[in-house]
Scaffold this motif. Structure first.
Motif, mmCIF file in Angstrom:
data_model
loop_
_atom_site.group_PDB
_atom_site.id
_atom_site.type_symbol
_atom_site.label_atom_id
_atom_site.label_comp_id
_atom_site.label_asym_id
_atom_site.label_seq_id
_atom_site.Cartn_x
_atom_site.Cartn_y
_atom_site.Cartn_z
ATOM 1 N N THR B 40 62.215 36.480 21.397
ATOM 2 C CA THR B 40 61.593 37.316 22.423
ATOM 3 C C THR B 40 60.133 37.578 22.085
ATOM 4 O OG1 THR B 40 63.727 38.407 22.570
ATOM 5 C CG2 THR B 40 61.926 39.394 23.810
ATOM 6 N N VAL B 41 59.883 37.904 20.811
ATOM 7 C CA VAL B 41 58.491 38.152 20.394
ATOM 8 C C VAL B 41 57.648 36.904 20.639
ATOM 9 C CG1 VAL B 41 56.995 38.625 18.419
ATOM 10 C CG2 VAL B 41 59.117 39.897 18.707
ATOM 11 N N GLU B 42 58.223 35.751 20.305
ATOM 12 C CA GLU B 42 57.501 34.492 20.481
ATOM 13 C C GLU B 42 57.133 34.291 21.958
ATOM 14 O OE1 GLU B 42 59.570 31.166 18.611
ATOM 15 O OE2 GLU B 42 58.504 29.861 20.036
ATOM 16 N N GLU B 43 58.143 34.483 22.811
ATOM 17 C CA GLU B 43 57.916 34.312 24.247
ATOM 18 C C GLU B 43 56.891 35.316 24.757
ATOM 19 O OE1 GLU B 43 59.267 32.300 26.741
ATOM 20 O OE2 GLU B 43 60.110 31.011 25.170
ATOM 21 N N TYR B 44 56.993 36.527 24.234
ATOM 22 C CA TYR B 44 56.089 37.592 24.669
ATOM 23 C C TYR B 44 54.647 37.257 24.313
ATOM 24 C CZ TYR B 44 53.886 42.182 24.962
ATOM 25 O OH TYR B 44 53.048 43.198 25.259
ATOM 26 N N GLU B 45 54.464 36.800 23.076
ATOM 27 C CA GLU B 45 53.115 36.434 22.640
ATOM 28 C C GLU B 45 52.581 35.270 23.469
ATOM 29 O OE1 GLU B 45 51.171 37.963 20.449
ATOM 30 O OE2 GLU B 45 52.718 39.490 20.117
ATOM 31 N N GLU B 46 53.496 34.355 23.758
ATOM 32 C CA GLU B 46 53.144 33.173 24.525
ATOM 33 C C GLU B 46 52.620 33.553 25.911
ATOM 34 O OE1 GLU B 46 54.313 28.838 24.248
ATOM 35 O OE2 GLU B 46 53.074 30.243 23.152
ATOM 36 N N SER B 47 53.249 34.558 26.527
ATOM 37 C CA SER B 47 52.911 34.886 27.909
ATOM 38 C C SER B 47 51.695 35.791 28.018
ATOM 39 C CB SER B 47 54.110 35.536 28.599
ATOM 40 O OG SER B 47 54.459 36.705 27.909
ATOM 41 N N LYS B 48 51.143 36.200 26.906
ATOM 42 C CA LYS B 48 49.916 36.998 26.958
ATOM 43 C C LYS B 48 48.741 36.127 27.389
ATOM 44 C CE LYS B 48 50.481 40.603 23.470
ATOM 45 N NZ LYS B 48 50.145 40.923 22.062
ATOM 46 N N ALA B 49 47.806 36.724 28.079
ATOM 47 C CA ALA B 49 46.613 35.974 28.458
ATOM 48 C C ALA B 49 45.794 35.673 27.210
ATOM 49 C CB ALA B 49 45.782 36.780 29.446
ATOM 50 N N ALA B 50 45.307 34.450 27.112
ATOM 51 C CA ALA B 50 44.530 34.041 25.947
ATOM 52 C C ALA B 50 43.153 34.683 26.004
ATOM 53 C CB ALA B 50 44.402 32.529 25.929
ATOM 54 N N PRO B 51 42.507 34.874 24.866
ATOM 55 C CA PRO B 51 41.136 35.406 24.885
ATOM 56 C C PRO B 51 40.243 34.454 25.669
ATOM 57 C CG PRO B 51 41.989 35.327 22.656
ATOM 58 C CD PRO B 51 42.981 34.636 23.514
ATOM 59 N N GLY B 52 39.408 34.983 26.504
ATOM 60 C CA GLY B 52 38.514 34.144 27.292
ATOM 61 C C GLY B 52 39.137 33.666 28.582
ATOM 62 N N GLU B 53 40.381 34.011 28.804
ATOM 63 C CA GLU B 53 41.041 33.681 30.072
ATOM 64 C C GLU B 53 40.401 34.523 31.167
ATOM 65 O OE1 GLU B 53 44.807 32.263 30.213
ATOM 66 O OE2 GLU B 53 43.883 31.723 32.134
ATOM 67 N N CYS B 54 40.086 33.878 32.270
ATOM 68 C CA CYS B 54 39.358 34.597 33.309
ATOM 69 C C CYS B 54 40.339 35.271 34.255
ATOM 70 C CB CYS B 54 38.480 33.606 34.063
ATOM 71 S SG CYS B 54 37.106 34.387 34.843
ATOM 72 N N ILE B 55 40.917 36.383 33.787
ATOM 73 C CA ILE B 55 42.039 36.968 34.531
ATOM 74 C C ILE B 55 41.628 37.518 35.890
ATOM 75 C CG2 ILE B 55 43.578 37.461 32.609
ATOM 76 C CD1 ILE B 55 42.368 40.294 32.618
ATOM 77 N N GLY B 56 40.423 38.030 35.984
ATOM 78 C CA GLY B 56 39.977 38.581 37.257
ATOM 79 C C GLY B 56 39.946 37.515 38.329
ATOM 80 N N ASN B 57 39.400 36.366 37.929
ATOM 81 C CA ASN B 57 39.309 35.252 38.860
ATOM 82 C C ASN B 57 40.684 34.761 39.257
ATOM 83 O OD1 ASN B 57 37.909 33.084 40.171
ATOM 84 N ND2 ASN B 57 36.296 33.517 38.693
ATOM 85 N N VAL B 58 41.572 34.671 38.270
ATOM 86 C CA VAL B 58 42.928 34.199 38.557
ATOM 87 C C VAL B 58 43.613 35.174 39.509
ATOM 88 C CG1 VAL B 58 45.172 33.704 37.535
ATOM 89 C CG2 VAL B 58 43.105 32.945 36.400
ATOM 90 N N SER B 59 43.407 36.472 39.278
ATOM 91 C CA SER B 59 43.989 37.479 40.173
ATOM 92 C C SER B 59 43.450 37.314 41.582
ATOM 93 C CB SER B 59 43.659 38.891 39.685
ATOM 94 O OG SER B 59 44.513 39.238 38.646
ATOM 95 N N ALA B 60 42.147 37.155 41.679
ATOM 96 C CA ALA B 60 41.516 37.039 42.995
ATOM 97 C C ALA B 60 42.074 35.846 43.749
ATOM 98 C CB ALA B 60 40.012 36.904 42.839
ATOM 99 N N GLU B 61 42.214 34.720 43.043
ATOM 100 C CA GLU B 61 42.751 33.533 43.705
ATOM 101 C C GLU B 61 44.210 33.726 44.049
ATOM 102 O OE1 GLU B 61 42.030 29.992 41.542
ATOM 103 O OE2 GLU B 61 39.878 30.033 41.877
ATOM 104 N N SER B 62 44.938 34.399 43.157
ATOM 105 C CA SER B 62 46.375 34.556 43.379
ATOM 106 C C SER B 62 46.672 35.478 44.557
ATOM 107 C CB SER B 62 47.052 35.093 42.121
ATOM 108 O OG SER B 62 46.780 34.245 41.040
ATOM 109 N N ILE B 63 45.785 36.427 44.796
ATOM 110 C CA ILE B 63 45.977 37.293 45.964
ATOM 111 C C ILE B 63 45.339 36.647 47.190
ATOM 112 C CG2 ILE B 63 45.512 39.565 46.966
ATOM 113 C CD1 ILE B 63 45.389 40.633 44.083
ATOM 114 N N GLY B 64 44.201 36.028 46.978
ATOM 115 C CA GLY B 64 43.443 35.490 48.101
ATOM 116 C C GLY B 64 44.116 34.314 48.784
ATOM 117 N N GLU B 65 44.715 33.428 47.998
ATOM 118 C CA GLU B 65 45.290 32.224 48.606
ATOM 119 C C GLU B 65 46.437 32.568 49.553
ATOM 120 O OE1 GLU B 65 47.623 28.894 49.436
ATOM 121 O OE2 GLU B 65 48.295 30.440 48.050
#
Lengths: 600, 376
Positions: B40-65
């Motif tokens: 579970t810890v492994e999976e949890y760490e895996e699903s975290k956003a990586a440093p430098g991941e552009c989460i704002g942009n991904v959110s915008a596209e994910s809502i916008g599309e």
């Protein structure tokens, strides 16, 4: 009391509107009132509207009295013998034109059998509801209305035989079909309109099946053998034009082979087709960049033409060359004068076009598609009687679009081709499908139009029966040759130094705002920078004042116009657009100071 | 067993831990449990956003599309519900823009027992509904000759909302100082005490009178008692969370309004953040679209970090950007450039848009890592 409006202006009042309206109509039929006037009684508001203005859409209908049309067999006979004209029918009040308002007061029967004593009018033909192109769609009443519209629209874009005097015309952007044919399945309108004299398509064999996935999503597969035999061949004509314009001060353009010392001289190779008069000769095979008409213009600014300069050396090159991406054969050269008496040269270029992957074809039912693959005749599937289809059309195009007429036309075409006659497919008045099926059976084919097919490559018999027959197909004027475009290097805009836009200017394909966002979302930072490098520039910046400095390539030194050459100047790598905005800031009185810092 | 869970307390979020405890059988062995937790810890760490991941942009596209598909469907769903509430794209725009005036403010009032079982439900609903003077008057007449206002009352309407003429007159009197009020069974006549009253004055008084609040909660324009599941509740058009929560028959722990600003004022910014998430996610789910709630959470966080709700507009969160060039690139560039020039603002080129403008690598993803060692 009812109000009466003449052309939407209150004209007066009447007590007995119904009677007035009836009387008006009677008198119009007798010819006492102009047939161009219409009257409409609004039963809700009890108002009477008389319309005489231009611009109303009106349509002719047969007048009906007591359940009988006023036009009788007698009239029809007279019409046939040319003893009577349309105008006579109108004058005698047998036919009248109704506008949208008057139609509201009428009860129109669709066909004669449906007439009741209540009816006031009868359609001349159900076909008269449709416009010209819509009535050219065979079995149109079996199609969904949107498809009928699409089919009508597509026919307007078909490549055909537009004018018999095409060889002496200088029309822009013309396509001419090489072997136009009259459709086997036709409508009444084809006869009325003399469609056989300017046909716009060809009768071909269509099989409805898939072919290796090359006809999915509306694509079609073509038989190379059919192309070699001339299917879908057309010629594209495009004239170029040059004028010897007159300028102020007695200066004129000159049509001739430009001198080598003319400003903007291309290369000798580019002028190689020009004859002594500066015009290309007919039947020359030309490619992009080749000069068609050699022309020079006087210098742009008269002030520079002082006594010391040599006039000829300052003349500008303004020849007409073939545009980017075009090719062809010089077809026709015309030398004439324009309205102002200037010499006018028109040169028409012809480009023969065999269908290729990406060209657009359509049946008459809005079933348009693009060529996805051209298959050698020997690899095409063949029927048990040895027929190879010219086009393979995907069955997935049928269910969602519900173009039943497409299927019936295929069947009708097959019957027509086998029995050697034309099939009447007039909308609402066509040969019934059942009769066609019976005839097909008598001709020795399966009643349902299916045939056994064999794989063209392996010779295996196909498990499924294939629905195949003849259809009228149209080549549409949208051809890839006119649209294909790509660019690696090319022209840039003067102001921004970014690539130009559009195919005509050999432009780039814009990586827009949203495309940019996808690069960011992927974290592809350096790839994004590369994409935007199209206007990359290296600019020297003065570390002292933070403004853009000057780099002198000749003396190999850089200096700042403000701080001199004792300050430190470093080169930075920025987009030209940014340099431009800095300049714009300066023009606004804003001091954009750059503070440089080592990135590492 | 409990110790093992405790050991992983810091590595996994509480929610995940709770779920694990719920789903794992109590009889699971120590070693198996450790395996499960490690995975579970492994999976949890895996699903975290990586440093430098552009989460704002991904959110915008994910809502916008999916948002582009929404526009078409919006019209079909409007007006189907029991009350006309803005839904679909217009509603999302309304929330994300941080608009203070909603096009359809509305509340869902949950009730305490025994009212939630249906006791006096109609009476309660009616008591909440705002009654203005205008609602109980048949007509307002201005007598031009003797400069008086005559108000004809609708007795039936008054009875149905439970008002008697004396309370009406009392409520009115506060608003009509300087007037003599004469009331009989179904008419009220107002006459000015002073002589220098003109028609204009009288008209203004009449208009003011129409808006006199008589009864109920201010702002609640319409009420609709409904049964949801096996519980009775009240849906309102118009919203006034503060006053509604004061009522003792209201279940204050569940009652909500769709006005996020009101929630921010009454319950605080954290509640408002949750309200934004609920409202936006509700619309998206309602449209049958599939957007991960974390994208909406990010947007809600962005809107609420300054402790006041800021819309995603040039006046809201965009005006908070530190870079002049970034602000100028989004609507009204001249305003930002002039202000920056006036105060001599410095742009440190630390974010994405500025770097695109000058054509430098943007500091996200592969553009983020740099050398730590100084090159000298």
């Amino acid at each position: 009391m009812s109000e009466v409006y003449l052309n939407n202006k209150l004209a007066g009042e009447v007590d007995n509107p119904q009677e007035i309206v009836e009387q008006f109509r009677e008198q119009r039929r007798k010819g006492e009132i102009s047939p161009n006037a219409n009257i409409f009684f609004n039963e809700l508001t009890k108002d009477v509207y008389v319309e005489t203005q231009k611009g109303r859409a009106r349509r002719p209908l047969i007048v009906v009295k007591d359940g009988r049309p006023l036009i009788t067999e007698e009239h029809l006979k007279k019409l046939e013998k040319d003893e009577m004209q349309w105008q006579d029918l109108l004058q005698e009040g047998l036919i009248e034109y109704l506008d949208a308002g008057e139609e509201e007061n009428c009860y129109v029967a669709f066909i004669e059998d449906q007439l009741t004593p209540d009816h006031t009018h009868l359609e001349i033909s159900p076909l008269s509801m449709l416009g010209l192109t819509a009535s050219l769609v065979p079995y149109g009443n079996f199609n969904q209305s949107t498809r009928l519209n699409a089919g009508a629209k597509n026919q307007k874009q078909a490549v055909g035989f537009y004018a018999a005097n095409f060889s002496v015309r200088m029309d822009m952007d013309v396509n001419l079909l090489h072997y136009p044919q009259k459709p086997i399945v036709q409508t009444m309108m084809h006869d009325i309109w003399n469609f056989d004299q300017h046909a716009a398509g060809q009768n071909i064999v269509v099989a409805i099946m898939s072919y290796k996935g090359y006809n999915m999503e509306d694509a079609i597969v073509l038989n190379r053998g059919s192309l070699d035999r001339g299917f879908g061949r057309s010629t594209y004509y495009r004239p170029s034009l040059a004028e010897e314009l007159r300028y102020a001060g007695g200066l004129v353009d000159e049509i001739s082979i430009p001198d080598k010392d003319v400003k903007g001289y291309k290369s000798e190779k580019d002028y190689r087709f020009l004859e002594g008069d500066g015009i290309i000769y007919p039947e020359a095979v030309v490619r992009e960049g080749d000069v068609i008409i050699g022309k020079t213009s006087p210098p742009r600014f008269l002030s520079s033409l002082d006594e010391y300069s040599i006039a000829s050396s300052t003349r500008r090159e303004s020849s007409v060359a073939l545009r980017h991406g075009e090719k062809g054969i010089i077809d026709f050269v015309l030398i004439t004068e324009n309205e102002e008496g200037n010499r006018l040269i028109q040169v028409r270029v012809r480009d023969p076009r065999t269908p290729e992957i990406g060209d657009k074809f359509t049946s008459r039912h809005g079933q348009k598609g693009v060529v996805g693959l051209i298959v050698p005749a020997e690899d095409m599937p063949f029927s048990s009687s040895g027929i190879t289809p010219d086009i393979i059309f995907s069955p997935h195009g049928i269910p969602s679009r519900m173009t039943i007429a497409h299927l019936i036309e295929l069947l009708g075409g097959k019957v027509g081709a086998l029995s050697g006659r034309y099939i009447n497919g007039t909308t609402f008045d066509a040969e019934p499908e059942d009769a066609l099926r019976k005839e097909l059976l008598n001709l020795g084919f399966k009643e349902n139009g299916m045939e056994t097919f064999y794989n063209g490559e392996t010779g295996e018999r196909m498990v499924a029966q294939i629905y195949a027959g003849n259809m009228y197909y149209l080549k549409l004027k949208h051809m890839v040759a006119n649209k294909l475009h790509s660019r690696a290097r090319g022209p840039i805009q003067l102001l921004t130094r970014q690539p130009t836009e559009g195919r005509a200017k050999e432009g780039g394909l814009r990586l827009g705002e949203m495309e940019k966002d996808t690069f960011i979302a992927h974290g592809a930072s350096l790839l994004l920078k590369e994409r935007f490098d199209s206007d990359r520039t290296i600019v020297p910046v003065c570390e002292e004042c933070g403004l853009i400095a000057v780099s002198d390539e000749f003396r190999n030194r850089s200096y700042c116009p403000l701080c001199g050459d004792t300050v430190e100047i470093n080169n930075i790598d920025i987009s030209y657009a940014f340099k431009l905005i800095l300049d714009e800031f300066k023009s606004l009185g804003i001091y954009p100071k750059l503070q440089l810092e080592s990135k590492y | 067993m409990g110790d093992l869970y405790k050991e992983y307390m810091d590595k996994l979020p509480a929610r995940v831990m709770q779920e694990l405890k719920e789903y794992l059988p109590g009889s699971v062995s120590q070693s198996k449990l450790r395996q499960v937790l490690d995975k579970t810890v492994e999976e949890y760490e895996e699903s975290k956003a990586a440093p430098g991941e552009c989460i704002g942009n991904v959110s915008a596209e994910s809502i916008g599309e999916p948002g582009t598909q929404m526009t078409l469907n919006t019209f079909h769903f409007a007006g189907v519900a029991e009350m006309n509430v803005t839904v679909g794209l217009p509603r999302i725009i309304e929330i994300l823009d941080g608009r203070k005036e909603l096009s359809t403010p509305s509340m869902e009032i949950y009730l305490n027992k025994p009212y939630s079982q249906g006791k006096d439900i109609k009476k309660l609903a009616l008591s909440v509904k705002e009654t203005l003077f205008n609602d109980i008057a048949v007509e307002f007449l201005i007598n031009i000759v003797d400069l008086s206002i005559t108000i004809v009352l609708d007795r039936g309407q008054m009875k149905s909302v439970g008002l008697i003429p004396s309370t009406v007159v009392n409520a009115m009197k506060k608003q009509t100082k300087g007037y003599i009020v004469k009331a009989d069974s179904n008419e009220i006549i107002l006459k000015s005490r002073s002589k220098d009253v003109n028609l204009n004055n009288l008209y203004n008084t009449k208009e003011k009178l129409k808006k006199v609040h008589l009864k109920g909660i201010k702002g609640v324009k319409q009420v609709l008692p409904v049964k949801r599941g096996d519980e009775f509740m009240i849906i309102t058009a118009g919203s006034n969370l503060k006053e509604i929560l004061r009522l003792d028959f209201v279940d204050s722990s569940r009652t909500v309004t769709n006005n996020v600003f009101e929630i921010a004022n009454v319950l605080g910014i954290e509640a408002a953040r949750q309200a934004i998430i609920n409202e936006v996610f509700g619309v998206i789910e309602n449209q049958g679209l599939n957007v991960d709630i974390r994208h909406i959470m990010l947007v809600a966080d962005t809107m609420c970090t300054t402790s006041v709700i800021k819309g995603i507009t040039r006046y809201g969160v965009v005006s908070e950007k530190s870079s002049v060039l970034a602000r100028a690139s989004f609507e009204t560039p001249i305003k930002h450039i002039i202000n920056a020039a006036l105060v001599g603002e410095i742009d440190f080129l630390e974010s994405v848009v500025e770097n695109i403008m000058i054509n430098q690598p943007v500091p996200v993803g592969t553009g983020l890592p740099t050398l730590v060692t100084k090159v000298k």
